[in-house]
Scaffold this motif. Sequence first.
Motif, mmCIF file in Angstrom:
data_model
loop_
_atom_site.group_PDB
_atom_site.id
_atom_site.type_symbol
_atom_site.label_atom_id
_atom_site.label_comp_id
_atom_site.label_asym_id
_atom_site.label_seq_id
_atom_site.Cartn_x
_atom_site.Cartn_y
_atom_site.Cartn_z
ATOM 1 N N ALA A 75 46.598 43.238 62.759
ATOM 2 C CA ALA A 75 45.823 42.081 62.921
ATOM 3 C C ALA A 75 44.506 42.692 63.992
ATOM 4 O O ALA A 75 44.700 43.086 64.775
ATOM 5 N N GLY A 76 43.365 42.190 63.437
ATOM 6 C CA GLY A 76 42.169 42.667 64.160
ATOM 7 C C GLY A 76 40.858 42.401 63.125
ATOM 8 O O GLY A 76 40.808 41.895 62.237
ATOM 9 N N PRO A 77 39.844 42.713 63.668
ATOM 10 C CA PRO A 77 38.460 42.384 63.196
ATOM 11 C C PRO A 77 38.435 43.061 61.771
ATOM 12 O O PRO A 77 37.832 42.510 60.531
ATOM 13 N N ALA A 78 38.858 44.285 61.456
ATOM 14 C CA ALA A 78 38.790 44.954 60.097
ATOM 15 C C ALA A 78 39.462 43.847 59.027
ATOM 16 O O ALA A 78 39.008 43.956 58.012
ATOM 17 N N ALA A 79 40.690 43.380 59.320
ATOM 18 C CA ALA A 79 41.518 42.525 58.277
ATOM 19 C C ALA A 79 40.700 41.185 58.190
ATOM 20 O O ALA A 79 40.390 40.796 56.852
ATOM 21 N N ALA A 80 39.907 40.702 59.182
ATOM 22 C CA ALA A 80 38.940 39.583 59.285
ATOM 23 C C ALA A 80 38.051 40.049 58.020
ATOM 24 O O ALA A 80 37.513 39.259 57.327
ATOM 25 N N GLU A 81 37.433 41.153 58.469
ATOM 26 C CA GLU A 81 36.162 41.344 57.554
ATOM 27 C C GLU A 81 36.564 41.593 56.015
ATOM 28 O O GLU A 81 35.787 41.030 55.165
ATOM 29 N N ALA A 82 37.562 42.235 55.736
ATOM 30 C CA ALA A 82 38.156 42.484 54.632
ATOM 31 C C ALA A 82 38.330 40.923 53.942
ATOM 32 O O ALA A 82 37.849 40.724 52.624
ATOM 33 N N ALA A 83 38.838 40.090 54.465
ATOM 34 C CA ALA A 83 39.346 38.816 53.963
ATOM 35 C C ALA A 83 37.879 37.926 53.518
ATOM 36 O O ALA A 83 37.807 37.298 52.644
ATOM 37 N N ALA A 84 37.057 38.094 54.734
ATOM 38 C CA ALA A 84 35.468 37.452 54.269
ATOM 39 C C ALA A 84 34.848 37.920 53.302
ATOM 40 O O ALA A 84 34.450 37.406 52.498
ATOM 41 N N ASP A 85 35.119 39.027 52.758
ATOM 42 C CA ASP A 85 34.430 40.028 51.838
ATOM 43 C C ASP A 85 35.051 39.418 50.627
ATOM 44 O O ASP A 85 34.229 39.087 49.662
ATOM 45 N N VAL A 86 36.276 39.004 50.381
ATOM 46 C CA VAL A 86 36.940 38.690 49.327
ATOM 47 C C VAL A 86 36.319 37.109 48.999
ATOM 48 O O VAL A 86 36.193 36.682 47.870
ATOM 49 N N LEU A 87 36.776 36.321 50.233
ATOM 50 C CA LEU A 87 36.161 34.984 50.247
ATOM 51 C C LEU A 87 34.923 34.669 49.585
ATOM 52 O O LEU A 87 34.830 33.892 48.495
ATOM 53 N N LEU A 88 33.811 35.437 50.040
ATOM 54 C CA LEU A 88 32.443 35.275 49.930
ATOM 55 C C LEU A 88 31.760 35.874 48.848
ATOM 56 O O LEU A 88 30.829 35.996 48.256
ATOM 57 N N LYS A 147 36.605 34.421 60.793
ATOM 58 C CA LYS A 147 36.919 35.846 61.643
ATOM 59 C C LYS A 147 37.171 34.829 63.069
ATOM 60 O O LYS A 147 38.329 35.491 63.672
ATOM 61 N N ARG A 148 36.602 33.697 63.584
ATOM 62 C CA ARG A 148 37.104 32.968 64.576
ATOM 63 C C ARG A 148 38.585 32.451 64.381
ATOM 64 O O ARG A 148 39.372 32.761 65.242
ATOM 65 N N ALA A 149 38.853 32.022 63.114
ATOM 66 C CA ALA A 149 40.085 31.460 62.957
ATOM 67 C C ALA A 149 41.296 32.354 62.958
ATOM 68 O O ALA A 149 42.155 32.294 63.649
ATOM 69 N N LEU A 150 40.809 33.693 62.447
ATOM 70 C CA LEU A 150 41.930 34.853 62.418
ATOM 71 C C LEU A 150 42.106 35.306 63.828
ATOM 72 O O LEU A 150 43.124 35.811 64.305
ATOM 73 N N ARG A 151 40.991 35.259 64.543
ATOM 74 C CA ARG A 151 41.299 35.856 65.896
ATOM 75 C C ARG A 151 41.875 34.917 66.868
ATOM 76 O O ARG A 151 42.986 35.302 67.673
ATOM 77 N N GLU A 152 41.866 33.577 66.589
ATOM 78 C CA GLU A 152 42.621 32.492 67.262
ATOM 79 C C GLU A 152 44.073 32.715 66.687
ATOM 80 O O GLU A 152 45.030 32.621 67.682
#
Length: 326
Positions: free
Chosen positions: A281-294, A315-320
């Motif tokens: 759980a962290g920024p790297a996972a959020a970035e990877a998910a965003a890359d796939v989404l967009l 990224k904000r939602a995953l951080r929360e």
Amino acid sequence: MRPFDYSRADGAPDAAAKAAQGATILAGGTNLLDLMKLEVMAPEAVVDISRLDLTGITPTEDGGLRIGALVTNTDLANDRTVRTQYPVLSRALLSGATVQLRNKATTGGNLLQRTRCPYFYDTGAACNKRDPGSGCAAMTGCNRILAVLGGSDHCIATHPSDMAVAMRALRARVALESPEGTREIALADLHVLPGDTPEVETVLQPGEVITSVILPPAPPGRQAYVKIRDRASYAFALVSVAGIVAIEDGRITEAALAFGGLAPKPWRDPEVEAALIGQPAGPAAAEAAADVLLADAKGHGGNDFKIPLARRTLKRALRELTEATS
């Protein structure tokens, strides 16, 4: 508003029979009446279902929840079980519209509300959804609030519901009744992308009426709803994220993410969730998910900003979701 025939349904079968004959269903009327006043919709007959016995919120045998199609957004958001077991749904509902509108808007009607694309509402503008074959003025016009995912060369309208985004993350099912009988479908299958026929918005057949929405048992993990809009209240989402994440030993074990404001339907991509599973759980996972989404996102000038905004909102939602459980 043009003249029309009005009748009151005696029950769901009666409503379905009249709908099969061409009548338009009226429940809370928070969207339909506006469209009729603007002559975007001009039904010859309207059948009122607002007094039917479809207002219950009851547990299912497997531990889920059955929500009647006429449960108001206010009652659903404030239901004790929804607040405690499905908080993402309660938060999504409370982020939408005014109290007065939530007091009238219904669960079924919320799922079936029409787009808020300004060209759909402007009968003097080209709109393939309203007038098939006329063109799409939004492509080169004011498209700030419109889709960057799932659109086509014929339509980039977005679905406006907050509730539907949360229900998509919760894997909701929709119960339907028609003169031919009853059936259930996944909410994921209810709405269709525009393709070459943007006037076709759902898989509902003539005469099919939504009678309830079924939620499975509450999922494990933390739930959150993040909505970005032009003003602090009473505005539709530019981008929204309904998220459910479970974490064990610092790694994401389960994830469900649905997005609003980005597509012609509540958007959920299993590959986005797969990019998170097993990751710390962290920024790297959020970035990877965003890359796939967009990966396939496409702006049209005025809505280009939505692509980086969607990344930041995810990224904000995953951080929360992850900071509170890691």
